[in-house]
Scaffold this motif. Structure first.
Motif, PDB file in Angstrom:
ATOM      1  N   VAL A 294      -4.141   4.297   2.611  1.00 20.89           N
ATOM      2  CA  VAL A 294      -2.749   4.647   2.923  1.00 20.89           C
ATOM      3  C   VAL A 294      -1.803   3.588   2.340  1.00 20.89           C
ATOM      4  CG1 VAL A 294      -1.078   5.034   4.772  1.00 20.89           C
ATOM      5  CG2 VAL A 294      -3.396   5.932   4.995  1.00 20.89           C
ATOM      6  N   ARG A 295      -2.158   2.313   2.499  1.00 25.31           N
ATOM      7  CA  ARG A 295      -1.311   1.229   1.947  1.00 25.31           C
ATOM      8  C   ARG A 295      -1.136   1.408   0.447  1.00 25.31           C
ATOM      9  NH1 ARG A 295      -1.036  -4.001   4.653  1.00 25.31           N
ATOM     10  NH2 ARG A 295      -0.228  -4.884   2.734  1.00 25.31           N
ATOM     11  N   LEU A 296      -2.231   1.739  -0.251  1.00 24.73           N
ATOM     12  CA  LEU A 296      -2.163   1.887  -1.707  1.00 24.73           C
ATOM     13  C   LEU A 296      -1.322   3.104  -2.069  1.00 24.73           C
ATOM     14  CD1 LEU A 296      -5.875   1.088  -2.567  1.00 24.73           C
ATOM     15  CD2 LEU A 296      -3.910  -0.366  -2.985  1.00 24.73           C
ATOM     16  N   ALA A 297      -1.517   4.191  -1.319  1.00 26.83           N
ATOM     17  CA  ALA A 297      -0.750   5.412  -1.603  1.00 26.83           C
ATOM     18  C   ALA A 297       0.738   5.179  -1.369  1.00 26.83           C
ATOM     19  CB  ALA A 297      -1.248   6.547  -0.722  1.00 26.83           C
ATOM     20  N   ARG A 298       1.087   4.357  -0.386  1.00 26.80           N
ATOM     21  CA  ARG A 298       2.494   4.074  -0.090  1.00 26.80           C
ATOM     22  C   ARG A 298       3.166   3.285  -1.211  1.00 26.80           C
ATOM     23  NH1 ARG A 298       4.360   3.299   5.345  1.00 26.80           N
ATOM     24  NH2 ARG A 298       5.257   1.366   4.539  1.00 26.80           N
ATOM     25  N   GLY A 299       2.344   2.604  -2.010  1.00 27.23           N
ATOM     26  CA  GLY A 299       2.914   1.829  -3.111  1.00 27.23           C
ATOM     27  C   GLY A 299       3.675   0.600  -2.648  1.00 27.23           C
ATOM     28  N   ASP A 300       3.281   0.050  -1.497  1.00 24.92           N
ATOM     29  CA  ASP A 300       3.979  -1.145  -0.995  1.00 24.92           C
ATOM     30  C   ASP A 300       3.668  -2.353  -1.854  1.00 24.92           C
ATOM     31  OD1 ASP A 300       5.081   0.095   1.293  1.00 24.92           O
ATOM     32  OD2 ASP A 300       3.139  -0.028   2.287  1.00 24.92           O
ATOM     33  N   SER A 301       4.645  -3.211  -1.989  1.00 24.89           N
ATOM     34  CA  SER A 301       4.346  -4.463  -2.682  1.00 24.89           C
ATOM     35  C   SER A 301       4.440  -5.653  -1.735  1.00 24.89           C
ATOM     36  CB  SER A 301       5.296  -4.660  -3.871  1.00 24.89           C
ATOM     37  OG  SER A 301       6.620  -4.633  -3.417  1.00 24.89           O
ATOM     38  N   GLU A 302       5.083  -5.465  -0.566  1.00 24.52           N
ATOM     39  CA  GLU A 302       5.207  -6.606   0.341  1.00 24.52           C
ATOM     40  C   GLU A 302       3.863  -6.878   1.033  1.00 24.52           C
ATOM     41  OE1 GLU A 302       7.063  -4.695   4.405  1.00 24.52           O
ATOM     42  OE2 GLU A 302       8.467  -5.399   2.896  1.00 24.52           O
ATOM     43  N   HIS A 303       3.628  -8.154   1.301  1.00 21.08           N
ATOM     44  CA  HIS A 303       2.389  -8.598   1.941  1.00 21.08           C
ATOM     45  C   HIS A 303       1.151  -8.099   1.193  1.00 21.08           C
ATOM     46  CE1 HIS A 303       4.454 -10.476   5.249  1.00 21.08           C
ATOM     47  NE2 HIS A 303       5.235  -9.418   5.314  1.00 21.08           N
ATOM     48  N   ALA A 304       1.182  -8.241  -0.114  1.00 19.08           N
ATOM     49  CA  ALA A 304       0.081  -7.773  -0.957  1.00 19.08           C
ATOM     50  C   ALA A 304      -1.189  -8.610  -0.748  1.00 19.08           C
ATOM     51  CB  ALA A 304       0.508  -7.819  -2.424  1.00 19.08           C
ATOM     52  N   ALA A 305      -1.074  -9.738  -0.063  1.00 17.81           N
ATOM     53  CA  ALA A 305      -2.256 -10.582   0.170  1.00 17.81           C
ATOM     54  C   ALA A 305      -3.324  -9.818   0.948  1.00 17.81           C
ATOM     55  CB  ALA A 305      -1.863 -11.852   0.927  1.00 17.81           C
ATOM     56  N   ASP A 306      -2.907  -8.965   1.893  1.00 15.56           N
ATOM     57  CA  ASP A 306      -3.889  -8.177   2.669  1.00 15.56           C
ATOM     58  C   ASP A 306      -4.746  -7.337   1.725  1.00 15.56           C
ATOM     59  OD1 ASP A 306      -2.594  -9.105   4.907  1.00 15.56           O
ATOM     60  OD2 ASP A 306      -1.492  -7.249   5.285  1.00 15.56           O
ATOM     61  N   VAL A 307      -4.082  -6.716   0.756  1.00 15.73           N
ATOM     62  CA  VAL A 307      -4.794  -5.818  -0.160  1.00 15.73           C
ATOM     63  C   VAL A 307      -5.696  -6.638  -1.104  1.00 15.73           C
ATOM     64  CG1 VAL A 307      -4.526  -3.893  -1.758  1.00 15.73           C
ATOM     65  CG2 VAL A 307      -2.770  -4.298  -0.037  1.00 15.73           C
ATOM     66  N   ALA A 308      -5.185  -7.788  -1.533  1.00 16.43           N
ATOM     67  CA  ALA A 308      -6.003  -8.661  -2.390  1.00 16.43           C
ATOM     68  C   ALA A 308      -7.258  -9.120  -1.638  1.00 16.43           C
ATOM     69  CB  ALA A 308      -5.174  -9.860  -2.842  1.00 16.43           C
ATOM     70  N   HIS A 309      -7.078  -9.509  -0.379  1.00 13.58           N
ATOM     71  CA  HIS A 309      -8.228  -9.884   0.464  1.00 13.58           C
ATOM     72  C   HIS A 309      -9.217  -8.732   0.536  1.00 13.58           C
ATOM     73  CE1 HIS A 309      -7.867 -13.780   2.593  1.00 13.58           C
ATOM     74  NE2 HIS A 309      -6.604 -13.685   2.260  1.00 13.58           N
ATOM     75  N   TYR A 310      -8.701  -7.554   0.740  1.00 17.07           N
ATOM     76  CA  TYR A 310      -9.550  -6.364   0.877  1.00 17.07           C
ATOM     77  C   TYR A 310     -10.396  -6.162  -0.377  1.00 17.07           C
ATOM     78  CZ  TYR A 310     -10.561  -1.315   0.816  1.00 17.07           C
ATOM     79  OH  TYR A 310     -11.166  -0.098   0.704  1.00 17.07           O
ATOM     80  N   PHE A 311      -9.741  -6.216  -1.533  1.00 23.43           N
ATOM     81  CA  PHE A 311     -10.500  -5.982  -2.770  1.00 23.43           C
ATOM     82  C   PHE A 311     -11.463  -7.133  -3.071  1.00 23.43           C
ATOM     83  CE2 PHE A 311      -7.146  -2.818  -3.959  1.00 23.43           C
ATOM     84  CZ  PHE A 311      -8.019  -1.757  -4.092  1.00 23.43           C
TER      85      PHE A 311
END
Lengths: 356, 167
Positions: A294-311
């Motif tokens: 959902v975060r990726l689909a939303r195209g958010d750029s704020e707090h991208a560290a969560d997504v980087a941690h995830y990957f």
């Protein structure tokens, strides 16, 4: 193209399925486990119900914003935002209002906007203590160390203790980790009766500096005594340190006590990492996969560290991790952000070498 | 030590610590055509609707299905103020029938609301969505517009709150 595929995937997941139903009239749900209001907040709410003035509204917004930093209390952030929206035109010219707006902005990683709000405070009070500290924090997040030092300098005649801590934090970021750590340790030892808020703040800096010196066990020891009262940012630092030492069990035990629906993505990533470290069935990891889609689909750029941690830690996709770590570093440049970027880059280079 | 007032400490604590991300609010909407009229299916978090005051008190920690049904008038008003559909003939009428309402467990509990739309024209259909933007700063709608030729999956946000762009 990747975003379109993700959106299609998320829509597929969101389609009406087995779990869609028509409830019975008596069916009840707990939307969130009670977030206990303090006595002061209850009184302020009563005052607001009677019509309340700006002062009560701002005080209540401050209490919500303060509380929102605790793990599981994210909803209070929105309560604070809503309260601020109701402040009168006159109230919007006050120091308290600008400070609260600046705090919300810096929490949303809108650092430039936060500095503009703080500039309005400085127009009213050139050496305002809280504004100076917040400005120093924002400049540290932007890795603008000279500006951070200047912000600390505003504290010189206001509060020598705060000035010293602020200066040593900046000095650490300049690479003087050992000197700053020793000085801050002495400062902490000379203040046995620090108020909790100050103690947590100082321990957070000491933990960061200990970590930079490679003293991860000691860094954890700085944080553990205050965890119960500490904000989410301290929990994240403690969890990262613990996971780096293979102490996934402690992380799992603490974070799994929080209701899943109230667990911020940042904490859920650490919980999933602990789950993997312990070899447990991946229920938290599954939930994280869903949330990240959902975060990726939303195209958010704020707090991208969560997504980087995830990957990086969960999916083991170095290329995507680097992409998100770079996006994160574009807005936030603290040591943890830099570390994430370096780790992702190294992992990608290592993968490339293997392929060659 | 001259750390005087407790409230100063509260702000101080806030001032001196790094930020972390808060939860993200997401709703979903399918837009399709049924008997020559648009049909919207909006899936929105019950928690978010409660916080927006669209289901009565925003302080409710618990909610019953009966309370949701009892909030029909309030919810209709909320929808009509924030979700608009237009055609070449002007504004379309949006209604919803409680007998069609469902819930869905999808990480959190969602209310599934079919919204029937009545437009004066078969052309120039456009959705404008502004729900929850005012009380969830990061709210976004994942829109699945199934009507050709503008069929698409896209995201609506405060910066881009309508679709399609050109009528």
């Amino acid at each position: 193209m990747r975003n379109v595929l993700l959106l299609i995937c998320v829509f597929w997941l969101a389609q009406p399925g087995a779990t869609e139903y028509r409830p019975d009239g008596n069916e009840r749900w707990v939307l969130h486990t009670g977030l206990p209001l303090t006595d002061d907040m209850i009184l302020l709410h009563q005052e607001m119900d009677k019509g309340g003035n700006d002062a009560a509204r701002l005080q209540l917004a401050r209490a919500y914003l303060h509380g929102a930093r605790r793990p599981g209390f994210d909803d209070w952030f929105h309560q604070a935002e809503q309260l601020l929206q109701g402040v009168s035109a006159n109230g919007r010219t006050t120091t308290d209002y600008f400070l609260l707006v600046a705090d919300i902005q810096q929490q949303q990683h809108q650092f430039v906007a936060a500095l503009e709000s703080l500039a309005k405070v400085f127009q009213l009070h050139s050496t305002h203590v809280q504004a100076s500290l917040m400005a120093a924090r924002v400049y540290l997040a932007l890795d603008q160390l000279d500006n951070a030092q200047r912000a600390c300098g505003r504290l010189w005649q206001q509060d020598l203790f705060l000035f010293s801590v602020c200066q040593y934090e900046v000095a650490g970021r300049r690479g003087q980790w050992q000197q700053s750590y020793s000085a801050l340790q002495q400062l902490w030892q000379r203040q046995p009766n620090l108020p909790v808020a100050l103690d947590i703040w100082l321990r957070g800096i000491l933990a960061e500096q200990a970590e930079q010196l490679g003293l991860n066990v000691i860094a954890i020891q700085w944080l553990e005594p205050v965890l119960a009262q500490a904000p989410t940012s301290i929990w994240l630092k403690w969890a990262d340190l613990s996971l780096s030492l293979g102490q996934g069990r402690a992380v799992y035990q603490l974070l799994s006590e929080l209701p899943l629906s109230q667990l911020a993505d940042s904490l859920l990533v650490r919980l999933a990492r602990a789950e993997i470290q312990l070899g447990k069935p991946g229920s938290y990891t599954e939930t994280l996969h869903d949330r990240m889609q959902v975060r990726l689909a939303r195209g958010d750029s704020e707090h991208a560290a969560d997504v980087a941690h995830y990957f990086f830690y969960i999916v083991d996709d170095a290329k995507a991790a680097l992409q998100w770590a770079e996006r994160n570093y574009h807005t936030a440049k603290e040591p943890d952000d830099k570390h994430l970027l370096t780790l992702s880059l190294r992992a990608l280079e290592a993968n490339s070498e293997v392929l060659e | 030590m001259k750390h005087r007032l407790f409230f100063v400490l509260l702000v101080l604590w806030a001032a001196g610590l790094p930020a972390h991300a808060h939860k993200f609010s997401t709703a979903y909407m399918d837009v399709m055509q049924q008997q020559d009229q648009p049909l919207l299916v909006w899936r929105v978090s019950l928690h978010d609707l409660t916080q927006a005051g669209a289901l009565g008190s925003s302080h409710n920690a618990e909610l019953s299905w009966q309370q949701v049904l009892n909030s029909e008038t309030l919810l209709r008003s909320y929808i009509n103020n924030r979700i608009h559909f237009t055609s070449a003939a002007g504004a379309c009428r949006i209604t919803t029938n409680t007998s069609d309402w469902r819930v869905k467990q999808q990480q959190q509990l969602f209310l599934v609301l079919p919204l029937q739309v009545y437009c004066g024209s078969l052309s120039g259909w456009q959705l404008s969505y502004q729900a929850l933007f005012d009380n969830q700063h990061n709210h976004k709608l994942l829109l699945n517009w199934k009507i050709k030729p503008a069929a698409a999956n896209l995201v609506l946000s405060p910066d881009k709150h309508f679709y399609p762009d050109v009528i």
